[in-house]
Design an enzyme around this catalytic site. Sequence first.
Site, PDB file in Angstrom:
ATOM      1  N   SER A 183       0.836  -1.197   0.000  1.00 12.59           N
ATOM      2  CA  SER A 183       0.000   0.000   0.000  1.00 12.59           C
ATOM      3  C   SER A 183       0.876   1.253   0.000  1.00 12.59           C
ATOM      4  O   SER A 183       1.688   1.448  -0.894  1.00 12.59           O
ATOM      5  CB  SER A 183      -0.944  -0.051   1.202  1.00 12.59           C
ATOM      6  OG  SER A 183      -1.908   0.968   1.143  1.00 12.59           O
ATOM      7  N   HIS A 223      -2.318  -1.000  -4.598  1.00 15.59           N
ATOM      8  CA  HIS A 223      -3.778  -1.081  -4.774  1.00 15.59           C
ATOM      9  C   HIS A 223      -4.356   0.316  -4.852  1.00 15.59           C
ATOM     10  O   HIS A 223      -3.630   1.315  -4.770  1.00 15.59           O
ATOM     11  CB  HIS A 223      -4.429  -1.895  -3.641  1.00 15.59           C
ATOM     12  CG  HIS A 223      -4.333  -1.238  -2.295  1.00 15.59           C
ATOM     13  ND1 HIS A 223      -5.108  -1.603  -1.229  1.00 15.59           N
ATOM     14  CD2 HIS A 223      -3.548  -0.233  -1.846  1.00 15.59           C
ATOM     15  CE1 HIS A 223      -4.805  -0.872  -0.174  1.00 15.59           C
ATOM     16  NE2 HIS A 223      -3.860  -0.029  -0.521  1.00 15.59           N
TER      17      HIS A 223
END
Length: 244
Positions: A86, A109
């Site tokens: 992330s 993501h």
Amino acid sequence: MRACFAFTAKTATQPAVLAINDEIGFWGVQAKDFRNQLTGIDGDLRVEVNTPGGDVFAGLAMFNMLRDHAAKGHTITTRNMGVAASMGSVLMLAGDVREAHKNTMVMSHNAQSGVWGTAEDIREHADVVDKIKGQLRSIYQDRMGLDEAAAEALLGKDNWMTAEEAVEVGFVTAVLDDIQVSAKFDVARAALPEKGLTIAVGNASTKRVSQPSHSTTWRMPSRPTSSAPEARNTPTAQSIATRY
């Protein structure tokens, strides 16, 4: 407060190291604490990353601090020690050199958020999340040399990448080889009896050392041959013998 990262000063042969081992922001690494450590570093820096990600704006602040440090003429090396997920993947991109151990993972993501309110509030918040996604996409494009479509694909869903796959995409510039370790022992410096020293030196000089098979039987040492003292025939002794 728990330790969220560790700082190691530079040596004659190694740069200074900032090791991140927690979430970014929230209850983990705070941007202000990161700045306090970074301002004390004059020279090249290695940032060791092991984080599941976290707050976007705290991560962006840390990313910009590192790029400002690089703008002073210092080399930033980021190294994936476990997972750079992330926002951790964005922090990895702050490095001019980006390394990863062979057994590590990178995950990218889409930006995520949550909101409570009216339908209009939710629509407005969705627009903000899209803007944040656009900022992250720009970093991906700039640091990895991707076009907009390729960067968008990395942000469209959860993408788990091995170190080798991260190299192919551009997150990582080098995969670190396995470390080869060998052990040596100087028996001549050990305080061994003369007979034991002779055996050890003899084994060390032998080219091939036979290994015991799995069927080797280990025997307990025999008990001393001296007889145990005769138990006393007293009421206390008889009581102990009865109980045990």
